[in-house]
Design a protein around this motif. Structure first.
Motif, PDB file in Angstrom:
ATOM      1  N   VAL A   1       0.776  -1.019   0.104  1.00 60.54           N
ATOM      2  CA  VAL A   1       0.006  -0.050  -0.002  1.00 60.54           C
ATOM      3  C   VAL A   1       0.683   1.180  -0.256  1.00 60.54           C
ATOM      4  CG1 VAL A   1      -1.624   1.397   1.232  1.00 60.54           C
ATOM      5  CG2 VAL A   1      -2.017  -1.096   1.222  1.00 60.54           C
ATOM      6  N   LEU A   2       1.914   1.240   0.647  1.00 59.93           N
ATOM      7  CA  LEU A   2       2.779   2.385   0.784  1.00 59.93           C
ATOM      8  C   LEU A   2       3.633   2.653  -0.624  1.00 59.93           C
ATOM      9  CD1 LEU A   2       4.512   1.854   4.500  1.00 59.93           C
ATOM     10  CD2 LEU A   2       2.917   3.834   3.743  1.00 59.93           C
ATOM     11  N   ALA A   3       4.001   1.296  -1.106  1.00 67.82           N
ATOM     12  CA  ALA A   3       4.723   1.612  -2.432  1.00 67.82           C
ATOM     13  C   ALA A   3       3.843   2.187  -3.420  1.00 67.82           C
ATOM     14  CB  ALA A   3       5.212   0.288  -2.830  1.00 67.82           C
ATOM     15  N   HIS A   4       2.423   1.724  -3.500  1.00 70.31           N
ATOM     16  CA  HIS A   4       1.468   2.036  -4.318  1.00 70.31           C
ATOM     17  C   HIS A   4       1.191   3.616  -4.108  1.00 70.31           C
ATOM     18  CE1 HIS A   4      -2.339   2.254  -6.940  1.00 70.31           C
ATOM     19  NE2 HIS A   4      -2.685   3.166  -5.764  1.00 70.31           N
ATOM     20  N   ARG A   5       1.166   4.033  -2.847  1.00 70.54           N
ATOM     21  CA  ARG A   5       1.050   5.707  -2.448  1.00 70.54           C
ATOM     22  C   ARG A   5       2.078   6.294  -3.011  1.00 70.54           C
ATOM     23  NH1 ARG A   5       0.390   8.084   3.629  1.00 70.54           N
ATOM     24  NH2 ARG A   5       0.240  10.312   3.228  1.00 70.54           N
ATOM     25  N   MET A   6       3.448   5.848  -2.837  1.00 73.53           N
ATOM     26  CA  MET A   6       4.617   6.665  -3.203  1.00 73.53           C
ATOM     27  C   MET A   6       4.502   6.786  -5.102  1.00 73.53           C
ATOM     28  SD  MET A   6       7.353   8.032  -3.007  1.00 73.53           S
ATOM     29  CE  MET A   6       8.231   7.885  -1.356  1.00 73.53           C
ATOM     30  N   ARG A   7       4.126   5.558  -5.509  1.00 75.41           N
ATOM     31  CA  ARG A   7       4.063   5.482  -7.108  1.00 75.41           C
ATOM     32  C   ARG A   7       2.913   6.704  -7.519  1.00 75.41           C
ATOM     33  NH1 ARG A   7       0.797   2.801 -11.079  1.00 75.41           N
ATOM     34  NH2 ARG A   7      -0.179   1.875  -9.199  1.00 75.41           N
ATOM     35  N   GLY A   8       1.891   6.565  -7.000  1.00 78.49           N
ATOM     36  CA  GLY A   8       0.818   7.514  -7.399  1.00 78.49           C
ATOM     37  C   GLY A   8       1.004   8.940  -7.251  1.00 78.49           C
ATOM     38  N   THR A   9       1.809   9.319  -5.822  1.00 76.65           N
ATOM     39  CA  THR A   9       2.192  10.469  -5.694  1.00 76.65           C
ATOM     40  C   THR A   9       3.139  11.217  -6.372  1.00 76.65           C
ATOM     41  OG1 THR A   9       1.473  10.016  -3.104  1.00 76.65           O
ATOM     42  CG2 THR A   9       2.920  12.248  -3.581  1.00 76.65           C
ATOM     43  N   ALA A  10       3.857  10.202  -6.553  1.00 73.26           N
ATOM     44  CA  ALA A  10       5.202  10.644  -7.610  1.00 73.26           C
ATOM     45  C   ALA A  10       4.825  10.982  -9.143  1.00 73.26           C
ATOM     46  CB  ALA A  10       6.400   9.782  -7.787  1.00 73.26           C
ATOM     47  N   GLY A  11       4.055  10.204  -9.476  1.00 76.55           N
ATOM     48  CA  GLY A  11       3.208  10.569 -10.863  1.00 76.55           C
ATOM     49  C   GLY A  11       2.371  11.479 -10.921  1.00 76.55           C
ATOM     50  N   LEU A  12       1.589  11.782  -9.945  1.00 78.57           N
ATOM     51  CA  LEU A  12       0.822  13.158  -9.783  1.00 78.57           C
ATOM     52  C   LEU A  12       1.667  14.333  -9.650  1.00 78.57           C
ATOM     53  CD1 LEU A  12      -1.892  14.452  -9.147  1.00 78.57           C
ATOM     54  CD2 LEU A  12      -1.260  14.306  -6.716  1.00 78.57           C
ATOM     55  N   TYR A  13       2.956  14.524  -9.238  1.00 82.53           N
ATOM     56  CA  TYR A  13       3.592  15.698  -9.156  1.00 82.53           C
ATOM     57  C   TYR A  13       4.622  15.768  -9.988  1.00 82.53           C
ATOM     58  CZ  TYR A  13       1.674  16.934  -4.482  1.00 82.53           C
ATOM     59  OH  TYR A  13       0.913  17.471  -3.577  1.00 82.53           O
ATOM     60  N   GLY A  14       4.597  14.660 -11.082  1.00 84.31           N
ATOM     61  CA  GLY A  14       5.380  14.648 -12.249  1.00 84.31           C
ATOM     62  C   GLY A  14       6.984  14.199 -12.012  1.00 84.31           C
ATOM     63  N   TYR A  15       7.088  12.901 -11.438  1.00 85.58           N
ATOM     64  CA  TYR A  15       8.349  12.716 -11.238  1.00 85.58           C
ATOM     65  C   TYR A  15       8.500  10.979 -11.525  1.00 85.58           C
ATOM     66  CZ  TYR A  15       9.250  16.674  -8.447  1.00 85.58           C
ATOM     67  OH  TYR A  15       9.271  17.958  -7.926  1.00 85.58           O
ATOM     68  N   PRO A  16       8.690  10.879 -12.997  1.00 86.32           N
ATOM     69  CA  PRO A  16       8.366   9.535 -13.733  1.00 86.32           C
ATOM     70  C   PRO A  16       9.412   8.419 -12.931  1.00 86.32           C
ATOM     71  CG  PRO A  16       9.188  10.966 -15.202  1.00 86.32           C
ATOM     72  CD  PRO A  16       9.084  11.846 -13.893  1.00 86.32           C
ATOM     73  N   GLN A  17      10.613   8.646 -12.760  1.00 83.00           N
ATOM     74  CA  GLN A  17      11.411   7.851 -12.236  1.00 83.00           C
ATOM     75  C   GLN A  17      11.137   7.203 -10.790  1.00 83.00           C
ATOM     76  OE1 GLN A  17      14.228   6.244 -14.012  1.00 83.00           O
ATOM     77  NE2 GLN A  17      13.431   7.174 -15.775  1.00 83.00           N
ATOM     78  N   LEU A  18      10.773   8.335  -9.885  1.00 78.30           N
ATOM     79  CA  LEU A  18      10.337   7.800  -8.702  1.00 78.30           C
ATOM     80  C   LEU A  18       9.027   6.848  -8.785  1.00 78.30           C
ATOM     81  CD1 LEU A  18      10.945  11.058  -6.736  1.00 78.30           C
ATOM     82  CD2 LEU A  18      12.094   9.060  -6.216  1.00 78.30           C
ATOM     83  N   SER A  19       8.120   7.498  -9.471  1.00 80.56           N
ATOM     84  CA  SER A  19       6.997   6.522  -9.848  1.00 80.56           C
ATOM     85  C   SER A  19       7.370   5.150 -10.158  1.00 80.56           C
ATOM     86  CB  SER A  19       5.894   7.235 -10.741  1.00 80.56           C
ATOM     87  OG  SER A  19       4.793   6.631 -11.116  1.00 80.56           O
ATOM     88  N   THR A  20       8.321   5.096 -11.153  1.00 82.07           N
ATOM     89  CA  THR A  20       8.381   3.818 -11.816  1.00 82.07           C
ATOM     90  C   THR A  20       9.198   2.884 -10.676  1.00 82.07           C
ATOM     91  OG1 THR A  20       8.752   4.824 -14.120  1.00 82.07           O
ATOM     92  CG2 THR A  20       9.753   2.534 -13.604  1.00 82.07           C
ATOM     93  N   LEU A  21      10.091   3.255 -10.073  1.00 85.03           N
ATOM     94  CA  LEU A  21      10.858   2.581  -8.943  1.00 85.03           C
ATOM     95  C   LEU A  21       9.995   2.051  -7.983  1.00 85.03           C
ATOM     96  CD1 LEU A  21      13.596   1.568  -8.558  1.00 85.03           C
ATOM     97  CD2 LEU A  21      14.180   3.289  -7.328  1.00 85.03           C
ATOM     98  N   SER A  22       8.980   2.926  -7.598  1.00 86.26           N
ATOM     99  CA  SER A  22       7.924   2.738  -6.490  1.00 86.26           C
ATOM    100  C   SER A  22       7.053   1.590  -6.949  1.00 86.26           C
ATOM    101  CB  SER A  22       7.313   4.044  -6.316  1.00 86.26           C
ATOM    102  OG  SER A  22       8.055   4.955  -5.743  1.00 86.26           O
ATOM    103  N   GLY A  23       6.790   1.725  -8.279  1.00 90.44           N
ATOM    104  CA  GLY A  23       5.629   0.720  -9.068  1.00 90.44           C
ATOM    105  C   GLY A  23       6.296  -0.807  -8.880  1.00 90.44           C
ATOM    106  N   LEU A  24       7.659  -0.684  -9.374  1.00 84.48           N
ATOM    107  CA  LEU A  24       8.538  -1.742  -9.271  1.00 84.48           C
ATOM    108  C   LEU A  24       8.359  -2.630  -7.810  1.00 84.48           C
ATOM    109  CD1 LEU A  24      10.611  -4.114 -10.182  1.00 84.48           C
ATOM    110  CD2 LEU A  24      12.275  -2.470  -9.566  1.00 84.48           C
ATOM    111  N   MET A  25       8.586  -1.673  -6.734  1.00 79.19           N
ATOM    112  CA  MET A  25       8.494  -2.436  -5.399  1.00 79.19           C
ATOM    113  C   MET A  25       7.033  -2.804  -5.041  1.00 79.19           C
ATOM    114  SD  MET A  25       9.531  -0.195  -2.116  1.00 79.19           S
ATOM    115  CE  MET A  25      10.039  -1.245  -0.540  1.00 79.19           C
TER     116      MET A  25
END
Length: 938
Positions: free
Chosen positions: A46-70
């Motif tokens: 759930v935390l990794a999903h939250r990080m992925r969505g938040t990073a994508g929302l604010y425009g940080y694709p690499q952070l979002s991708t790495l969080s999605g992998l986790m």
């Protein structure tokens, strides 16, 4: 990130998530030699999903991708031992380290573009590849089409059949409630809701919507068969047949039909009352009305339907079944304890408010002293005559010169200025003390307010938990339906322990039943696909259907998937054209994703024939309507010969939501649900990759996709004339909708607030762009906007432009309607006139050509194909050969829906192609687009 405030907000939120991720991995490391705790894995996911969505929302694709992998690694729930376990934990720690470093880089003003390279350099890629190669089975991702196919606890044992009841229909109904009381708590309110819809439509008389009535009967039928109440299901099926015949104009809607339908609704209501214990004799009415419905539906003359019998209230046994939720005693104890904490916190805040009141009294006393000192000083120096009189009066009384006497005694003397200065010094000290006490009290009050806020939020969460029930209450009913089909497929269920609000669970059972029906009878073709064909495609011999519930932050995903043939897009296109739901030109411009969403339209079905469960075109319409009513969205994924997955994405709570406030300008504010926000972007105008489509709709490039832009400011009546020349950027909110992404342009981004939402009622309920209303923390009334509704509204400017602008956009145009059928000319002509067009008619192609040779000022031509003297193809060819009509929009309207007919029409120069009976809204929309196109204005 252009906005420093947004960056600060993201860093703060992401930092909290990172702390949770690091603590979670530490917990996994603290239990060596033991399997990973599923609860810990779920929390980390759930935390990794939250990080992925938040990073994508604010425009940080690499952070979002790495969080999605986790997130995907954790969702796999790997069962690892020894060296593999250690390497998996090392991989998670590496991801955390890289994520933490990425946040630090952003805080220093850097970017996240090198995170993939850093992850590789720190050994993360090698660890991932090694694990996937050595233990691939442990990393099977749990997506909709690739769920585990071997779980012994997925299917329950067949329930033993119940013995035949000797009491007839009444006894069967009561026995059902006795044996299925838990099911009845949800089923009975659903039936009453649909019966209420039927009664509401009956009251409208000739304005009744047969589609609504048909859907209501169809849903009662399906729900009844699903829970096992067959008598009600069979009766609703007969009523559905009659409504279907009415909708297709197969039978006349006369008084006899209306009496029978009304009596049928009354009987179904009485059937539910009998099931709950009412003493009514319904057997004879049931049999008579059942025969009457069947006779009317098949065009036979039936005897007058018996009027609904009214039971003697004295003899009726009322046995209402109230909806209830079981709450564990410990949870109630916890709630009471939290309430006591809230009471204590309120008492502390009351004490602090008393201190503030005392401070206010002290400040008032100091103010009075200050006023007296100033007044005395003013009287002495600004009114000297008054002081001189007082001095003379004192001398006459023999007081003497007091100043001289003080001097003789060598006392310190104080003049008026000394006295004023000393008073002001004392008052300053008083004010400093009050300010110090006030500052301390306000700090304590803020601290107590923050604690109270946390208590209230926790209390709200825990109270909402009391109304939640496990998903198993719905899945049990769906399993029973699956067993009753006796078809070669297996139903796999996951997430039965997921908790949903009781009200939400009740309202999604019907949509889920429709999705299951769609998966079995469309996706798996009702089990008719030969086992050899499935084996050749690499699939199990039996069809596979998955039902999965999964909680993700503030929403819940419920997926129904199958491994069948996938959506037949060609068939969908053909049916949409046949039923007049879309024109040929619109269909040609649609992507595969757009075509797949056409199955959500009312009346569209790809079934070859109408049966008891398929072919009526109401299933997916019901699902789409129900999901929108719940404030959610329906996601569709399909691949030919691989399968189809439908996902209901719904907010967990319908009462309290996190919303993003936006400023539309001119003191107009609105809000969007945070769960629907994909991203927010402040894009400089000189960097915006914008383009207009053939209909003039502005699109912007977002992650490689052309997203339509809706300017909410203009639609809200804000004058942006001056802003257009001064603006340097576009502030866009990218929102997820059923139809894909939509970018809404606003004046300013606001803050995220937690609010209580009220669904629109009354006149507001008719506004499909309004999802609800709320009040912000500052007391502002906030409309909660529905992005898909905004998109539809944007295509109809006459609804929101001012009268002068609306008049300009609806300049009267002349249309020539060509058809050899008088009824068609009259019907379609009235449609066009209602659209503000001037219509002239011709009964064949030759008459139309004669009129055009005499008068070539027509703005468009609508023609049939099959006509005497000169057919439609010949008319199109003749018009395109004339210079005056070379660019005149020509629309074909025919009963022929074949590809060859369409190809020839377009080759000869037709602009669009419709099938009869034509849909009025579709015709006016496409005609308006063609008339406003540049080639039509030239």
């Amino acid at each position: 990130m252009q906005n420093s405030e947004l960056l600060e907000s993201f860093i703060q939120e992401a930092g909290e998530v990172m702390t949770g991720l690091e603590a979670g991995v530490a917990r996994l490391q603290a239990t060596p030699g033991q399997p990973f705790a599923l609860e810990d894995m779920e929390q980390l996911s759930v935390l990794a999903h939250r990080m992925r969505g938040t990073a994508g929302l604010y425009g940080y694709p690499q952070l979002s991708t790495l969080s999605g992998l986790m997130e995907r690694l954790l969702d796999a729930r790997p069962n690892l031992e020894g060296e593999h376990r250690s390497r998996f934990l090392a991989l998670l720690n590496t991801i955390n380290s890289v994520l933490r470093g990425g946040l630090a880089s952003l805080q220093r003003g850097g970017s996240d573009r090198d995170l993939g390279l850093i992850f590789t350099r720190q050994g993360g890629t090698a660890l991932l590849q090694g694990l996937v190669q050595e233990v691939p089975g442990e990393f099977q991702m749990r997506n909709a089409r690739h769920l585990p196919q071997h779980r012994a606890d997925l299917l329950e044992e067949e329930e033993p059949g119940t013995e035949a009841l000797p009491q007839g229909l009444e006894g069967e109904l009561r026995q059902f409630v006795k044996e299925n009381s838990e099911v009845w708590e949800y089923f009975a309110p659903e039936v009453q809701e649909h019966l209420g819809n039927l009664r509401s439509e009956f009251e409208k008389g000739e304005q009744a919507d047969l589609n609504v009535m048909f859907r209501a009967a169809h849903t009662i039928k399906g729900s009844s068969f699903m829970v096992g109440l067959n008598p009600l299901g069979h009766f609703a099926h007969r009523m559905e047949d009659l409504l279907g015949a009415l909708r297709g104009d197969a039978v006349p809607n006369n008084a006899e039909v209306q009496r029978t339908l009304n009596a049928s609704v009354d009987l179904m209501d009485d059937l539910t009352r009998v099931a709950e214990g009412a003493d009514l004799n319904v057997q004879a009415r049931h049999d008579e009305l059942l025969a009457g419905l069947q006779a009317l539906a098949t065009g036979q003359v039936a005897a007058p339907a018996a009027p609904a019998q009214v039971a003697d209230t004295a003899a009726t046994v009322s046995a209402p079944v109230n909806s209830s939720v079981r709450v564990p005693a410990q949870r109630l104890e916890d709630l009471l304890e939290q309430v006591s904490e809230v009471v204590t916190a309120r008492a502390r805040m009351t004490r602090l408010m008393k201190r503030l009141d005392d401070l206010q009294g002290g400040m008032q006393a100091s103010q009075q002293r200050f006023q007296r000192t100033v007044r005395d000083f003013e009287e002495r120096y600004l009114n000297p005559d008054m002081v001189r009189v007082q001095d003379d009066t004192g001398a006459s009384m023999g007081s003497g010169n007091l100043t001289e006497q003080f001097a003789e005694l060598e006392f310190d003397s104080y003049n008026d200025l000394n006295i004023l200065s000393r008073s002001i010094t004392e008052l300053s000290a008083d004010f400093a003390e009050v300010r110090r006490n006030l500052s301390d009290t306000v700090a304590e009050l803020n601290e107590e307010n923050e604690k109270l806020g946390k208590l209230v939020r926790q209390l709200r969460v825990d109270v909402s938990q009391t109304s939640r029930v496990p998903f198993t209450q719905a899945s049990t009913r769906l399993r029973r339906w699956a067993r009753q089909q006796n078809l070669p497929f297996d139903l796999h269920v996951e997430g039965e322990d997921v908790q949903l609000e009781s009200n939400l669970l009740q309202r999604i059972v019907d949509p889920l039943l429709h999705l299951l029906t769609n998966a079995v009878y469309h996706g798996l073709q009702g089990g008719q696909t030969p086992a050899e064909t499935r084996l050749a495609q690499g699939k199990p011999e039996r069809g596979q259907v998955w039902l999965r519930a999964e909680t993700k932050e503030n929403f819940i995903d419920i997926t129904v998937a199958d491994d069948g043939q996938g959506l037949n897009l060609a068939r969908i296109r053909e049916r949409a054209l046949e039923r007049g739901l879309r024109s040929a030109q619109e269909l040609d411009q649609m992507t595969d994703s757009d075509l797949s969403r056409l199955i959500l339209l009312p009346g569209l079905s790809t079934a070859e024939a109408v049966g008891n469960v398929t072919g009526r075109g109401v299933g997916m319409d019901v699902v789409a309507t129900a999901v929108r009513a719940l404030g959610g969205e329906l996601l569709i994924q399909s691949e030919q010969n691989v399968g189809t997955a439908f996902t209901l994405r719904l907010p967990i709570t319908q009462r309290i939501l996190d919303v993003l406030k936006v400023d539309l300008g001119d003191e107009n504010v609105a809000a969007f649900p945070v769960s629907s926000v994909q991203a927010i972007r402040d894009i400089p105008l000189d960097q915006a990759d914008q383009a207009e489509d053939v209909h003039g709709t502005l699109h912007v490039n977002f992650l490689g996709e052309q997203v339509p832009v809706v300017d909410a400011r203009v639609m809200w009546g804000v004058d942006v004339t001056d802003a257009v020349h001064s603006e340097t950027s576009s502030r866009l909110v990218f929102l997820n909708t059923i139809a894909g992404l939509v970018a809404v342009r606003v004046a300013e981004f606001g803050s995220i607030e937690e609010v209580s939402v009220t669904p629109p009622t009354g006149l507001l309920a008719k506004l499909d762009y309004l999802a609800g209303t709320t009040v912000s923390a500052t007391g502002e009334a906030l409309p909660l906007l529905e992005p898909l509704g905004l998109s539809r509204l944007a295509r109809r400017p006459e609804l929101w432009l001012d009268s002068s602008a609306a008049t300009e956009t609806r300049t009267s145009r002349r249309v020539l309607l060509v058809d050899d059928s008088l009824s068609v000319r009259r019907l379609v002509g009235r449609m066009l006139e209602r659209g503000g067009l001037t219509v002239e008619t011709a009964n064949d192609g030759q008459e139309a050509l004669d009129k055009l040779q005499l008068d070539d000022t027509f703005d468009a031509v609508i023609t049939d194909l099959e006509m005497p003297r000169m057919n439609g193809y010949e008319l199109i060819s003749a018009l395109r050969a004339r210079a005056q009509n070379a660019r005149t929009p020509i629309l074909v309207m025919t009963t022929r829906a074949g590809d060859k007919h369409q190809r020839l029409a377009f080759q000869l120069g037709a602009n669009d192609y419709f099938t009869k009976p034509v849909n009025e809204a579709l015709l006016l929309r496409r005609l308006g687009s063609l008339l406003s196109a540049p080639q039509a204005l030239a």
